[in-house]
Design a protein around this motif. Structure first.
Motif, PDB file in Angstrom:
ATOM      1  N   VAL A  17       0.782  -1.144  -0.055  1.00  0.00           N
ATOM      2  CA  VAL A  17       0.011  -0.151   0.101  1.00  0.00           C
ATOM      3  C   VAL A  17       0.900   1.388   0.074  1.00  0.00           C
ATOM      4  O   VAL A  17       0.656   2.196  -0.862  1.00  0.00           O
ATOM      5  CB  VAL A  17      -0.931   0.168   1.418  1.00  0.00           C
ATOM      6  N   TYR A  52      -7.070   5.328  -6.333  1.00  0.00           N
ATOM      7  CA  TYR A  52      -6.074   4.883  -5.617  1.00  0.00           C
ATOM      8  C   TYR A  52      -6.601   4.034  -4.568  1.00  0.00           C
ATOM      9  O   TYR A  52      -6.068   2.870  -4.136  1.00  0.00           O
ATOM     10  CB  TYR A  52      -5.079   5.982  -4.819  1.00  0.00           C
ATOM     11  N   PHE A  53      -7.815   4.255  -3.953  1.00  0.00           N
ATOM     12  CA  PHE A  53      -8.327   3.669  -2.805  1.00  0.00           C
ATOM     13  C   PHE A  53      -8.611   2.436  -3.270  1.00  0.00           C
ATOM     14  O   PHE A  53      -8.562   1.451  -2.487  1.00  0.00           O
ATOM     15  CB  PHE A  53      -9.620   4.320  -2.291  1.00  0.00           C
ATOM     16  N   ASN A  73      -5.651   0.252  -3.048  1.00  0.00           N
ATOM     17  CA  ASN A  73      -5.121  -0.151  -1.868  1.00  0.00           C
ATOM     18  C   ASN A  73      -5.920  -0.775  -0.654  1.00  0.00           C
ATOM     19  O   ASN A  73      -5.462  -1.547   0.243  1.00  0.00           O
ATOM     20  CB  ASN A  73      -4.671   1.251  -1.284  1.00  0.00           C
ATOM     21  N   PHE A  74      -7.290  -0.446  -1.025  1.00  0.00           N
ATOM     22  CA  PHE A  74      -8.022  -1.023   0.168  1.00  0.00           C
ATOM     23  C   PHE A  74      -8.245  -2.381   0.127  1.00  0.00           C
ATOM     24  O   PHE A  74      -7.895  -2.799   1.502  1.00  0.00           O
ATOM     25  CB  PHE A  74      -9.357  -0.229  -0.033  1.00  0.00           C
ATOM     26  N   GLU A 100      -9.864   4.533   6.809  1.00  0.00           N
ATOM     27  CA  GLU A 100      -9.556   3.804   5.569  1.00  0.00           C
ATOM     28  C   GLU A 100      -9.298   4.604   4.406  1.00  0.00           C
ATOM     29  O   GLU A 100      -8.432   4.528   3.446  1.00  0.00           O
ATOM     30  CB  GLU A 100     -10.790   2.700   5.286  1.00  0.00           C
ATOM     31  N   PHE A 101     -10.270   5.619   4.223  1.00  0.00           N
ATOM     32  CA  PHE A 101     -10.050   6.638   3.140  1.00  0.00           C
ATOM     33  C   PHE A 101      -8.619   7.217   3.117  1.00  0.00           C
ATOM     34  O   PHE A 101      -7.881   7.076   2.192  1.00  0.00           O
ATOM     35  CB  PHE A 101     -10.894   7.644   3.249  1.00  0.00           C
ATOM     36  N   ARG A 127      -5.954   6.496   4.882  1.00  0.00           N
ATOM     37  CA  ARG A 127      -4.700   5.827   4.714  1.00  0.00           C
ATOM     38  C   ARG A 127      -4.398   5.129   3.649  1.00  0.00           C
ATOM     39  O   ARG A 127      -3.458   4.416   3.253  1.00  0.00           O
ATOM     40  CB  ARG A 127      -4.979   4.509   6.075  1.00  0.00           C
ATOM     41  N   ASN A 128      -5.563   4.813   2.794  1.00  0.00           N
ATOM     42  CA  ASN A 128      -5.261   4.192   1.325  1.00  0.00           C
ATOM     43  C   ASN A 128      -5.086   5.255   0.277  1.00  0.00           C
ATOM     44  O   ASN A 128      -5.231   4.649  -0.996  1.00  0.00           O
ATOM     45  CB  ASN A 128      -6.298   3.199   1.312  1.00  0.00           C
ATOM     46  N   VAL A 129      -5.101   6.353   0.526  1.00  0.00           N
ATOM     47  CA  VAL A 129      -4.888   7.475  -0.547  1.00  0.00           C
ATOM     48  C   VAL A 129      -3.343   8.115  -0.406  1.00  0.00           C
ATOM     49  O   VAL A 129      -3.163   8.431   0.708  1.00  0.00           O
ATOM     50  CB  VAL A 129      -6.001   8.415  -0.478  1.00  0.00           C
ATOM     51  N   PRO A 130      -2.682   8.339  -1.272  1.00  0.00           N
ATOM     52  CA  PRO A 130      -1.318   9.153  -1.137  1.00  0.00           C
ATOM     53  C   PRO A 130      -1.530  10.319  -0.510  1.00  0.00           C
ATOM     54  O   PRO A 130      -2.487  11.186  -0.936  1.00  0.00           O
ATOM     55  CB  PRO A 130      -0.792   9.324  -2.689  1.00  0.00           C
ATOM     56  N   LEU A 141      -1.818  13.240  -2.833  1.00  0.00           N
ATOM     57  CA  LEU A 141      -3.062  13.702  -3.627  1.00  0.00           C
ATOM     58  C   LEU A 141      -4.039  14.311  -2.640  1.00  0.00           C
ATOM     59  O   LEU A 141      -4.626  15.457  -2.821  1.00  0.00           O
ATOM     60  CB  LEU A 141      -3.690  12.348  -3.865  1.00  0.00           C
TER      61      LEU A 141
END
Lengths: 212, 222
Positions: free
Chosen positions: A150, A192-193, A196-197, B63-64, B66-69, B72
């Motif tokens: 991730v 991206y989500f 990665n999720f 979750e949002f 932590r999973n987005v750069p 960004l």
């Protein structure tokens, strides 16, 4: 809505580049990092010291600075890399250090009783490694490793700063053309989500299953 | 490699860019960690003890983010939001907000695990000596949770310090920005990196060592 449909193929191209960068970084880093990590645990003193220094050095510096160093810094000493190569080299250097650490952690968290028990039933060094330590290390390696995937996908967005048209830079270009900022950024975040999720969830599942 | 002639004198002339940059980086890290800790503690508490409907909302936030750069999110808040809403803020404020939100998402997870690991007997003992629920929180649960979470917190703090370098993407004059600025002004590339890289390295280690000292004194290993 039409703007999304019109720009989607372009954004998917960017996403492909993102995945390509992240994928090659992870592959090279595994090939380099796992043996290096084993060497850090089992190797002789003169192997451990440089590996320790490497891992600590690279992890103490922001990825962005590594990227700039490889792309803008190295040409000063006649090492000219294309932006793509420079990006992969810098990100791989960082990822390798991370994988060295994860590998070390995986082996070192195995109780020493396991090694003692293996020795006491007469297993040699090779058998001890292959039959006893390695199978247990894999289970401890996987959850943090998948979690670090991730980070790789997220970190790959920094290559946009070197002018590589990954998903991040595609978004910037779409916004530059259309002047629609917020919805496009949100759509990018969603893309991206969606990569990665599932990885995050998988990492957590494995962690729950393997930790005892 | 042998043809490169080092000339640190030119870079030294701009040393203040690096020094002030480092100060700003440390300030950004300190401020965002403080705000992030506040977000983390409050949300972790709500997630554990709060109403049921709040839980999915907090999960969605964590979750949002932590999973987005981070890059960004930085762009989203600096360029995206002002384009849609009538709001104005400078790059530094925007980055502080972004990194606080980002650090909050990481810290919630750590602090929730810390709070959940506080032995129930201690909480009951707190109640038994007549502490109010708020008293139990301040004197028993928070201090214990922080001490349990300390090792994970230190690692996150160091990586948040390194993340301040991303502020250079929106021209916040912190260390990475100062580094690039001098490089572009003087073309003394190697010299700048030979100065700036150790600054990052030493600062990360100074922070880590400092936190290790705190850990040695306060951390509770289970």
């Amino acid at each position: 809505m039409t703007i999304f449909l019109q720009t989607l193929p372009f954004l998917l191209d960017g996403l492909l580049t993102t995945l390509l960068v992240a994928g090659s970084v992870v592959l090279i880093a595994i090939v380099l990092g796992i043996p290096a990590g084993c060497a850090l645990v089992f190797g002789p003193f003169w192997v451990k010291v440089p590996l320790r220094l490497y891992a600590d050095f690279v992890r103490g510096v922001p990825i962005l600075v590594l990227l700039y160093f490889v792309y803008y810094g190295l040409p000063a000493v006649q090492v000219n890399l294309s932006s793509m190569t420079a990006a992969v080299v810098a990100l791989t250097a960082f990822k390798t250090a991370q994988i060295i650490e994860i590998t070390r952690g995986a082996f070192q968290s195995i109780p020493t009783g396991q090694t003692d028990a293996a020795k006491s039933i007469g297993l040699g060094l090779m058998d001890r490694f292959l039959q006893v330590l390695a199978p247990q290390a894999v289970r401890r390696f996987l959850p943090p490793f998948i979690n670090s995937l991730v980070d790789t996908v997220k970190g790959s967005s920094l290559v946009s700063l070197l002018g590589i048209v990954d998903l991040m830079l595609s978004l910037q270009q779409v916004i530059g053309r259309t002047h629609v900022a917020l919805p496009v950024y949100l759509m990018g975040a969603l893309m991206y989500f969606s990569i990665n999720f599932p990885l995050s969830v998988l990492s957590r599942r494995l962690e729950k299953r393997f930790i005892y | 490699m042998g043809n490169y002639h080092f000339n640190f004198a030119i870079v030294w002339r701009y040393a203040d860019k690096l020094f002030n940059g480092l100060l700003l980086s440390i300030e950004l890290a300190t401020l965002t960690i403080a705000i992030g800790m506040l977000i983390g503690l409050i949300l972790a508490l709500i997630e554990l003890d709060g109403p049921r409907w709040a839980r999915p909302l907090i999960r969605a936030y964590v979750e949002f983010v932590r999973n987005v750069p981070l890059l960004l999110l930085v762009y989203l808040i600096f360029y995206g939001i002002p384009s849609a809403v009538d709001l104005e803020y400078d790059a530094t404020t925007s980055f502080v907000v972004t990194l606080s939100i980002y650090s909050g998402a990481y810290l919630v997870e750590i602090l929730r695990a810390g709070l959940a690991a506080v032995p129930l007997g201690l909480v009951e003992a707190g109640k038994a000596i007549g502490l109010t629920p708020f008293g139990v929180l301040c004197y028993v649960r928070f201090p214990m949770a922080l001490r349990i979470a300390l090792p994970s917190l230190s690692n996150t703090y160091v990586s948040l310090f390194k993340d301040t370098s991303i502020a250079s993407a929106i021209a916040v004059p912190e260390l990475a920005y100062g580094m690039r600025w001098i490089e572009i002004q003087t073309f003394r590339t190697m010299e700048v990196y030979l100065l700036a890289t150790p600054i990052y390295l030493l600062t990360s280690y100074a922070i880590l060592m400092l936190l290790r000292l705190v850990e040695r004194r306060y951390a509770i290993t289970r």
